[in-house]
Scaffold this active site. Sequence first.
Site, PDB file in Angstrom:
ATOM      1  NE  ARG A   1      -9.653  20.609 -32.470  1.00 53.41           N
ATOM      2  CZ  ARG A   1     -10.400  19.556 -32.790  1.00 53.41           C
ATOM      3  NH1 ARG A   1     -10.832  19.395 -34.026  1.00 53.41           N
ATOM      4  NH2 ARG A   1     -10.685  18.634 -31.900  1.00 53.41           N
TER       5      ARG A   1
ATOM      6  CE1 TYR B   1     -10.279  29.551 -26.766  1.00 56.58           C
ATOM      7  CE2 TYR B   1     -11.490  27.620 -27.521  1.00 56.58           C
ATOM      8  CZ  TYR B   1     -10.806  28.299 -26.522  1.00 56.58           C
ATOM      9  OH  TYR B   1     -10.661  27.718 -25.285  1.00 56.58           O
TER      10      TYR B   1
ATOM     11  CE  LYS C   1      -4.222  19.336 -31.771  1.00 56.92           C
ATOM     12  NZ  LYS C   1      -5.216  19.418 -30.792  1.00 56.92           N
TER      13      LYS C   1
ATOM     14  CG  HIS D   1      -4.130  14.548 -31.361  1.00 56.13           C
ATOM     15  ND1 HIS D   1      -5.500  14.420 -31.243  1.00 56.13           N
ATOM     16  CD2 HIS D   1      -3.810  15.621 -30.620  1.00 56.13           C
ATOM     17  CE1 HIS D   1      -5.971  15.375 -30.456  1.00 56.13           C
ATOM     18  NE2 HIS D   1      -4.964  16.105 -30.055  1.00 56.13           N
TER      19      HIS D   1
ATOM     20  CB  SER E   1      -9.983  16.783 -28.871  1.00 58.77           C
ATOM     21  OG  SER E   1      -9.206  16.887 -30.037  1.00 58.77           O
TER      22      SER E   1
ATOM     23  CB  CYS F   1      -9.896  11.558 -24.607  1.00 57.58           C
ATOM     24  SG  CYS F   1     -11.500  11.738 -25.397  1.00 57.58           S
ATOM     25  N   GLY F   2      -7.690  13.148 -22.190  1.00 55.91           N
ATOM     26  CA  GLY F   2      -6.718  12.844 -21.153  1.00 55.91           C
ATOM     27  C   GLY F   2      -5.241  12.914 -21.503  1.00 55.91           C
TER      28      GLY F   2
ATOM     29  CG  ASN G   1      -5.576  15.517 -16.759  1.00 54.76           C
ATOM     30  OD1 ASN G   1      -5.552  15.771 -15.564  1.00 54.76           O
ATOM     31  ND2 ASN G   1      -6.239  16.242 -17.629  1.00 54.76           N
TER      32      ASN G   1
ATOM     33  CG  ASP H   1      -2.437  18.489 -28.352  1.00 53.41           C
ATOM     34  OD1 ASP H   1      -3.355  17.764 -27.938  1.00 53.41           O
ATOM     35  OD2 ASP H   1      -2.575  19.246 -29.337  1.00 53.41           O
TER      36      ASP H   1
ATOM     37  CB  SER I   1     -12.712  27.280 -20.521  1.00 54.78           C
ATOM     38  OG  SER I   1     -12.852  26.306 -19.506  1.00 54.78           O
ATOM     39  NE  ARG I   2      -8.988  23.338 -25.454  1.00 57.79           N
ATOM     40  CZ  ARG I   2      -8.555  22.078 -25.613  1.00 57.79           C
ATOM     41  NH1 ARG I   2      -7.308  21.756 -25.348  1.00 57.79           N
ATOM     42  NH2 ARG I   2      -9.379  21.136 -26.049  1.00 57.79           N
TER      43      ARG I   2
ATOM     44  N   GLY J   1      -3.718  10.011 -11.359  1.00 55.52           N
ATOM     45  CA  GLY J   1      -2.460   9.457 -10.840  1.00 55.52           C
ATOM     46  C   GLY J   1      -2.456   7.936 -10.792  1.00 55.52           C
TER      47      GLY J   1
HETATM   48  P1  GTP Z   1      -6.954  18.178 -25.852  1.00 55.49           P
HETATM   49  O1  GTP Z   1      -6.118  19.280 -25.315  1.00 55.49           O
HETATM   50  O2  GTP Z   1      -8.305  18.621 -26.320  1.00 55.49           O
HETATM   51  O3  GTP Z   1      -6.268  17.370 -26.888  1.00 55.49           O
HETATM   52  O4  GTP Z   1      -7.351  17.231 -24.583  1.00 55.49           O
HETATM   53  P2  GTP Z   1      -6.458  16.159 -23.788  1.00 55.49           P
HETATM   54  O5  GTP Z   1      -6.471  14.856 -24.493  1.00 55.49           O
HETATM   55  O6  GTP Z   1      -5.149  16.735 -23.436  1.00 55.49           O
HETATM   56  O7  GTP Z   1      -7.353  15.942 -22.461  1.00 55.49           O
HETATM   57  P3  GTP Z   1      -7.091  16.444 -20.974  1.00 55.49           P
HETATM   58  O8  GTP Z   1      -5.926  15.780 -20.327  1.00 55.49           O
HETATM   59  O9  GTP Z   1      -7.100  17.917 -20.949  1.00 55.49           O
HETATM   60  O10 GTP Z   1      -8.398  15.891 -20.273  1.00 55.49           O
HETATM   61  C1  GTP Z   1      -9.691  16.224 -20.722  1.00 55.49           C
HETATM   62  C2  GTP Z   1     -10.691  15.982 -19.610  1.00 55.49           C
HETATM   63  O11 GTP Z   1     -10.639  14.610 -19.218  1.00 55.49           O
HETATM   64  C3  GTP Z   1     -10.417  16.801 -18.374  1.00 55.49           C
HETATM   65  O12 GTP Z   1     -11.637  17.304 -17.875  1.00 55.49           O
HETATM   66  C4  GTP Z   1      -9.803  15.818 -17.428  1.00 55.49           C
HETATM   67  O13 GTP Z   1     -10.040  16.152 -16.087  1.00 55.49           O
HETATM   68  C5  GTP Z   1     -10.454  14.497 -17.817  1.00 55.49           C
HETATM   69  N1  GTP Z   1      -9.552  13.349 -17.551  1.00 55.49           N
HETATM   70  C6  GTP Z   1      -8.247  13.239 -17.888  1.00 55.49           C
HETATM   71  N2  GTP Z   1      -7.709  12.071 -17.437  1.00 55.49           N
HETATM   72  C7  GTP Z   1      -8.712  11.408 -16.821  1.00 55.49           C
HETATM   73  C8  GTP Z   1      -8.792  10.142 -16.153  1.00 55.49           C
HETATM   74  O14 GTP Z   1      -7.832   9.382 -16.027  1.00 55.49           O
HETATM   75  N3  GTP Z   1     -10.015   9.810 -15.651  1.00 55.49           N
HETATM   76  C9  GTP Z   1     -11.110  10.632 -15.759  1.00 55.49           C
HETATM   77  N4  GTP Z   1     -12.255  10.226 -15.236  1.00 55.49           N
HETATM   78  N5  GTP Z   1     -11.061  11.838 -16.369  1.00 55.49           N
HETATM   79  C10 GTP Z   1      -9.886  12.228 -16.900  1.00 55.49           C
HETATM   80  C1  SPV Z   2      -7.733  19.593 -29.506  1.00 47.53           C
HETATM   81  O1  SPV Z   2      -8.921  19.866 -29.775  1.00 47.53           O
HETATM   82  O2  SPV Z   2      -7.236  18.466 -29.738  1.00 47.53           O
HETATM   83  C2  SPV Z   2      -6.878  20.606 -28.871  1.00 47.53           C
HETATM   84  C3  SPV Z   2      -7.394  21.966 -28.764  1.00 47.53           C
HETATM   85  O3  SPV Z   2      -5.761  20.314 -28.485  1.00 47.53           O
HETATM   86  S1  SPV Z   2      -7.189  22.861 -30.211  1.00 47.53           S
HETATM   87  O4  SPV Z   2      -5.871  23.490 -30.210  1.00 47.53           O
HETATM   88  O5  SPV Z   2      -8.224  23.895 -30.254  1.00 47.53           O
HETATM   89  O6  SPV Z   2      -7.282  22.001 -31.373  1.00 47.53           O
HETATM   90 MN    MN Z   3      -5.292  18.053 -28.596  1.00 45.99          MN
END
Ligand code: GTP
Ligand code: SPV
Ligand code: MN
Length: 604
Positions: free
Chosen positions: A79, A219, A228, A248, A270, A272-273, A276, A295, A386-387, A513
């Site tokens: 973005r 992208y 978004k 968000h 974004s 930050c987890g 996951n 998301d 990358s996604r 986990g």
């Molecule tokens: P957007 O899609 O950009 O909004 O990201 P998101 O908030 O969904 O983050 P996502 O869960 O994809 O995690 C982003 C990165 O943080 C990845 O590389 C994960 O492996 C890492 N991550 C997620 N949860 C944890 C955690 O509990 N601990 C650590 N150390 N890393 C984490």
């Molecule tokens: C974010 O950046 O919070 C995402 C990826 O979820 S994007 O759709 O590119 O905004």
């Molecule tokens: Mn996001």
Amino acid sequence: MTTTSTDIPTTGGTSHKELAAWVEEVAALTTPDSIVWCDGSDEEWDRLTQKLVDAGTFVKLDRKPNSFWATSDPADVARVEDRTFICTKDAEGAGPTNHWMAPDEMKGIMSDLYRGCMKGRTMYVIPFVMGHLESDTPMYGVELTDSEYVVCSMRIMARIGSKILEKMEETDAPYVKCLHSVGAPLAEGQQDVAWPCSETKYISHFPEERMIWSFGSGYGGNALLGKKCYALRIASAMAHDEGWLAEHMLILKLTSPEGKVHFIAAAFPSACGKTNLAMIEPTIPGWKAEMVGDDIAWMRFRNGKLYAVNPENGLFGVAPGTGYPTNQNAMHAIEKGNSIFTNVARTLDGDVWWEGMTDEAPDELIDWRGDTWTPESENKAAHPNSRFCTPITQCPVTAPEFDDPNGVPISAILFGGRRKTTIPLVTEARDWNHGTFIGSTVSSETTAAAAGAVGVVRRDPMAMLPFIGYNAGDYLQHWVNLGREHADAMPKVFLVNWFRRDEDGGFAWPGFGENSRVLKWVVERLEGTGEGVETPIGTVPAEGALDVDGLDMEPGQLEQATKFDVEEWKAEIPLIEEWFAQFGDKLPQELRDELDGLKKRLDA
Ligand code: GTP
Ligand code: SPV
Ligand code: MN
């Protein structure tokens, strides 16, 4: 059914007169060679993915069914917040955290860019709905785009096609106008590139008109305009007008060993987890977690509660760091195929790979730049942003409630960020206003999800800094006001941080986990059984209240992850003051009071 009356060859059309007129107007400006109304069918997917393979944009993956690998232009990988604008009549409508330009000025600039910009290309008309078509208030959009990659991605991420258009026609429904072009017209006979885009990029929002104009990028959040741009920036402005919240946030369903269900929403910036946590596999016995969304959450009041729906239909997840040990549910989702992978590495036998998928990298790969890569290579094989783009229903832990047009009642909201210091593992807010204060001061180290520097601490209120479609001071006031108007409906608020570091620089908390242990304490707090200790920043788990049974942590690690340090927090105060200062009169008095209260408690 009427079709557009331009001379441009057109497949499909609509009886929705206003929509037909808009499509015609855009076609006259952008002059595509043809127009295709997307029906969302498998046949259409097959045709467009084949077209992308022929164009060199996609490589079909032999090892994943119906899946494709794409690499973007190296200048089009995330973005572009610097190029993202909120175009309200008055600058104050966008300030102080957004880039602003007057609507007429922006339309002038962008109309010049759009003039003839689809030459040599097809303009696709994508009717879509964010959320459910069966919702009381179906939230329609139509994206016009000259990118087949965008059409295929939108088909995964949103509910698109003929069924949506028919319902729009029946009700003459209003919809959000989403205009997108990669900004790369083709002259007669000119050979296309694999990833067309433009150096000039604009991601512009006209919240007063419920309209989005995007130019120059192909992208993610720049181009898949339902995500978004609509579901957060435009929808947040709608939500402000109409008394709801567009956030968000992931939405998680948790079932305790006793069979009690709680739905929890969580806002982390974004990368930050969120994805996951949304797919967490609890490590503690008897607990079950399922995903409603990963998301975005749209939250409305219903039966005296705050109900959340996930407006999306797909996952657009960060690939690096996703593997069987960290997120097996994402891995199972992508195994089923029907996915687009962008800027990850490709294996020689036609699969995908990225850092963190397996401990050992394959001997040889094609990296995201298209070059040969070996474990000795200096560069990363996959771009950090990358996604994978995958249907949400393929995830083994997608909750049945994902299909409920009314959504799920939220009983807790978690805020979090990526902070090496200061922020303890978990803290409970004192009440709604304190929770709003915590949300309004969320801070996080920047990530690769947006272009620009990585690892710089910035404030990211409610993880919405790049996504608030109106004045951020008004946004914070909206949170305060809803809490006053719907006091009994408001969830409890918590602050979490999975990313605190130990002395060696490693993560103090194992995360992933193991975050289920924090969720367990949150649920116990909701149910009134979890023990907590009051600190100046809120309530933290009492000694022994956090379930760490069977958790293998070095001595001192848990302390490091969970501790509240008064000196670290005192150092945080000037940063919060500086952050708040820019809001001027727009800063809600309630948040000023919260800051004063925090200062007093820290000094006491
Ligand atoms: P957007 O899609 O950009 O909004 O990201 P998101 O908030 O969904 O983050 P996502 O869960 O994809 O995690 C982003 C990165 O943080 C990845 O590389 C994960 O492996 C890492 N991550 C997620 N949860 C944890 C955690 O509990 N601990 C650590 N150390 N890393 C984490
Ligand atoms: C974010 O950046 O919070 C995402 C990826 O979820 S994007 O759709 O590119 O905004
Ligand atoms: Mn996001």
